[in-house]
Design a protein around this motif. Sequence first.
Motif, PDB file in Angstrom:
ATOM      1  N   ALA A 132       0.859  -1.187   0.000  1.00  0.00           N
ATOM      2  CA  ALA A 132       0.000   0.000   0.000  1.00  0.00           C
ATOM      3  C   ALA A 132       0.892   1.232   0.000  1.00  0.00           C
ATOM      4  N   LEU A 133       0.551   2.208  -0.833  1.00  0.00           N
ATOM      5  CA  LEU A 133       1.308   3.454  -0.862  1.00  0.00           C
ATOM      6  C   LEU A 133       0.340   4.615  -0.865  1.00  0.00           C
ATOM      7  N   THR A 134       0.719   5.693  -0.201  1.00  0.00           N
ATOM      8  CA  THR A 134      -0.129   6.873  -0.075  1.00  0.00           C
ATOM      9  C   THR A 134       0.708   8.113  -0.321  1.00  0.00           C
ATOM     10  N   GLY A 135       0.008   9.220  -0.565  1.00  0.00           N
ATOM     11  CA  GLY A 135       0.695  10.490  -0.742  1.00  0.00           C
ATOM     12  C   GLY A 135       0.514  11.042  -2.137  1.00  0.00           C
ATOM     13  N   VAL A 136       1.254  12.091  -2.431  1.00  0.00           N
ATOM     14  CA  VAL A 136       1.227  12.759  -3.729  1.00  0.00           C
ATOM     15  C   VAL A 136       2.619  12.687  -4.324  1.00  0.00           C
ATOM     16  N   ALA A 137       2.722  12.240  -5.558  1.00  0.00           N
ATOM     17  CA  ALA A 137       4.017  11.998  -6.201  1.00  0.00           C
ATOM     18  C   ALA A 137       4.619  13.290  -6.759  1.00  0.00           C
ATOM     19  N   SER A 138       4.861  14.251  -5.887  1.00  0.00           N
ATOM     20  CA  SER A 138       5.506  15.505  -6.268  1.00  0.00           C
ATOM     21  C   SER A 138       7.000  15.407  -5.997  1.00  0.00           C
ATOM     22  N   GLY A 139       7.794  16.128  -6.801  1.00  0.00           N
ATOM     23  CA  GLY A 139       9.233  16.093  -6.626  1.00  0.00           C
ATOM     24  C   GLY A 139       9.643  16.464  -5.213  1.00  0.00           C
ATOM     25  N   GLY A 140      10.482  15.624  -4.588  1.00  0.00           N
ATOM     26  CA  GLY A 140      10.959  15.858  -3.239  1.00  0.00           C
ATOM     27  C   GLY A 140      10.098  15.244  -2.157  1.00  0.00           C
ATOM     28  N   THR A 141       8.905  14.745  -2.510  1.00  0.00           N
ATOM     29  CA  THR A 141       8.005  14.143  -1.527  1.00  0.00           C
ATOM     30  C   THR A 141       8.382  12.684  -1.290  1.00  0.00           C
ATOM     31  N   THR A 142       8.315  12.249  -0.033  1.00  0.00           N
ATOM     32  CA  THR A 142       8.588  10.857   0.298  1.00  0.00           C
ATOM     33  C   THR A 142       7.272  10.089   0.386  1.00  0.00           C
ATOM     34  N   ILE A 143       7.184   9.025  -0.374  1.00  0.00           N
ATOM     35  CA  ILE A 143       5.994   8.170  -0.409  1.00  0.00           C
ATOM     36  C   ILE A 143       6.237   6.950   0.476  1.00  0.00           C
ATOM     37  N   PRO A 144       5.426   6.748   1.542  1.00  0.00           N
ATOM     38  CA  PRO A 144       5.587   5.538   2.357  1.00  0.00           C
ATOM     39  C   PRO A 144       5.108   4.302   1.611  1.00  0.00           C
ATOM     40  N   LEU A 145       5.843   3.220   1.752  1.00  0.00           N
ATOM     41  CA  LEU A 145       5.503   1.936   1.135  1.00  0.00           C
ATOM     42  C   LEU A 145       5.311   0.942   2.264  1.00  0.00           C
ATOM     43  N   ASN A 146       4.080   0.524   2.498  1.00  0.00           N
ATOM     44  CA  ASN A 146       3.766  -0.351   3.618  1.00  0.00           C
ATOM     45  C   ASN A 146       3.354  -1.731   3.133  1.00  0.00           C
ATOM     46  N   TYR A 147       4.048  -2.745   3.640  1.00  0.00           N
ATOM     47  CA  TYR A 147       3.799  -4.128   3.256  1.00  0.00           C
ATOM     48  C   TYR A 147       3.027  -4.851   4.363  1.00  0.00           C
TER      49      TYR A 147
ATOM     50  N   ASP B 296       8.119  -8.168  10.182  1.00  0.00           N
ATOM     51  CA  ASP B 296       8.030  -8.598  11.572  1.00  0.00           C
ATOM     52  C   ASP B 296       7.257  -9.909  11.701  1.00  0.00           C
ATOM     53  N   GLY B 297       6.916 -10.261  12.934  1.00  0.00           N
ATOM     54  CA  GLY B 297       6.245 -11.530  13.190  1.00  0.00           C
ATOM     55  C   GLY B 297       4.826 -11.604  12.663  1.00  0.00           C
ATOM     56  N   SER B 298       4.281 -10.470  12.229  1.00  0.00           N
ATOM     57  CA  SER B 298       2.945 -10.485  11.624  1.00  0.00           C
ATOM     58  C   SER B 298       2.994 -10.317  10.105  1.00  0.00           C
ATOM     59  N   GLY B 299       4.210 -10.291   9.549  1.00  0.00           N
ATOM     60  CA  GLY B 299       4.344 -10.167   8.092  1.00  0.00           C
ATOM     61  C   GLY B 299       4.236  -8.745   7.584  1.00  0.00           C
ATOM     62  N   SER B 300       4.461  -7.767   8.461  1.00  0.00           N
ATOM     63  CA  SER B 300       4.413  -6.366   8.043  1.00  0.00           C
ATOM     64  C   SER B 300       5.824  -5.802   7.911  1.00  0.00           C
ATOM     65  N   GLY B 301       5.975  -4.863   6.987  1.00  0.00           N
ATOM     66  CA  GLY B 301       7.260  -4.203   6.785  1.00  0.00           C
ATOM     67  C   GLY B 301       7.035  -2.843   6.156  1.00  0.00           C
ATOM     68  N   ALA B 302       8.064  -2.023   6.142  1.00  0.00           N
ATOM     69  CA  ALA B 302       7.909  -0.661   5.621  1.00  0.00           C
ATOM     70  C   ALA B 302       9.161  -0.227   4.888  1.00  0.00           C
ATOM     71  N   ALA B 303       8.948   0.560   3.843  1.00  0.00           N
ATOM     72  CA  ALA B 303      10.031   1.187   3.087  1.00  0.00           C
ATOM     73  C   ALA B 303       9.487   2.540   2.618  1.00  0.00           C
ATOM     74  N   SER B 304      10.259   3.232   1.805  1.00  0.00           N
ATOM     75  CA  SER B 304       9.791   4.527   1.307  1.00  0.00           C
ATOM     76  C   SER B 304      10.465   4.835  -0.019  1.00  0.00           C
ATOM     77  N   PHE B 305       9.914   5.810  -0.714  1.00  0.00           N
ATOM     78  CA  PHE B 305      10.466   6.267  -1.983  1.00  0.00           C
ATOM     79  C   PHE B 305      10.364   7.785  -2.029  1.00  0.00           C
ATOM     80  N   THR B 306      11.475   8.452  -2.268  1.00  0.00           N
ATOM     81  CA  THR B 306      11.476   9.900  -2.401  1.00  0.00           C
ATOM     82  C   THR B 306      11.442  10.253  -3.882  1.00  0.00           C
ATOM     83  N   VAL B 307      10.398  10.961  -4.297  1.00  0.00           N
ATOM     84  CA  VAL B 307      10.191  11.296  -5.699  1.00  0.00           C
ATOM     85  C   VAL B 307      11.274  12.285  -6.145  1.00  0.00           C
ATOM     86  N   PRO B 308      12.027  11.979  -7.183  1.00  0.00           N
ATOM     87  CA  PRO B 308      13.070  12.897  -7.645  1.00  0.00           C
ATOM     88  C   PRO B 308      12.466  14.223  -8.118  1.00  0.00           C
ATOM     89  N   ALA B 309      13.081  15.298  -7.770  1.00  0.00           N
ATOM     90  CA  ALA B 309      12.630  16.609  -8.237  1.00  0.00           C
ATOM     91  C   ALA B 309      13.092  16.836  -9.670  1.00  0.00           C
TER      92      ALA B 309
END
Length: 350
Positions: free
Chosen positions: A245-260, A305-318
Amino acid sequence: MTTRILRAAAAIAVAIPSLSAQTTTTIVVDKDTALYESATGTLANGGGTILFAGLTGQPAARRVLLHFDVASAIPAGARVLSARLEVTVISSTLPNPMATAYRLNQSWSEGTTVAGGGQGSGGTAQAGDATWLHTNYPNAFWNTPGGDFAAQPSFSMPLAVGSSVSSPLPGLIDDVQDWLDNPGNNFGWLVKGDETVPGGAFRMHSRESANTTNHSRLIVSYLTPGEVGPWGIGCPIGASTMNLALTGVASGGTTIPLNYSGAPLSSIGATFFSLDLTPAGVELSPSCSAYLGGTLVPGTTFLTDGSGSGAASFTVPAGFPGYLVACQGAVLTGTSIVFALSNAGVMLTQ
């Protein structure tokens, strides 16, 4: 790959340290007719309820013209993720007919002539009809009898009696995207049936058919600038599937959370990025598909983790607006399958 795309890919690689979803719309055909092979160009059926493609028993060719007003249905600047064509076939003498679509190179008019009987022989062309010789009867002509269209087909699709829906084929998607970006290029498609088998023509409903569900249509999914969303289905993990699942607005410089979630428990994974999407996916194992196309750029690893959840992120290049960025996570399973994949995430930079 152009220099601009290479620069974008490099920026994406550097930017990986470590929801609003796409819209699906249906575009109903706004113009359709059939061309009836004729040395005089005097046969038409622009107002008829049936379209024909292939060869009659004589034999004589029949070809279908379809036009969809893409630019009025999709916002300018959007990126087409998937496009499928749906047509409704009435009958075919061939057991497995194929329809092959070519981009038309000239504008044409539909006309109002309604052929008599079963409509297979056409009616006498009237002013405004498209015919084998005319884009607009009686004074505007095709350069080549039978229609002016691209030498290579955009796509082919198998048909069955009743509703037939194509896969999201690359040539189909490319045409729809170009018609959105360059509406003046949109003259629609010419559709051929098998023109080698006498008597093998198929019959399909036109937009004049009384039942509107039988009208040809495009089913298009797209992103507008700044939108992010999910795409496809993740691999099955036990009773669930691995989800990104990912949320946010893909604007340059914005970090988009990536939740597994639903991933293999207490494991390690990585997110992979691409500037291309394979809409239908490439199946790697039963119910487990890869959706990224082109060159892959790996991100940093993450832990589940033990429930199968994880997190990463992506910073949209400006400085790189208008790029489709697709991503998909892979997590080690500790089994013979080795890794599991999430669904994909998509974003259109602004």
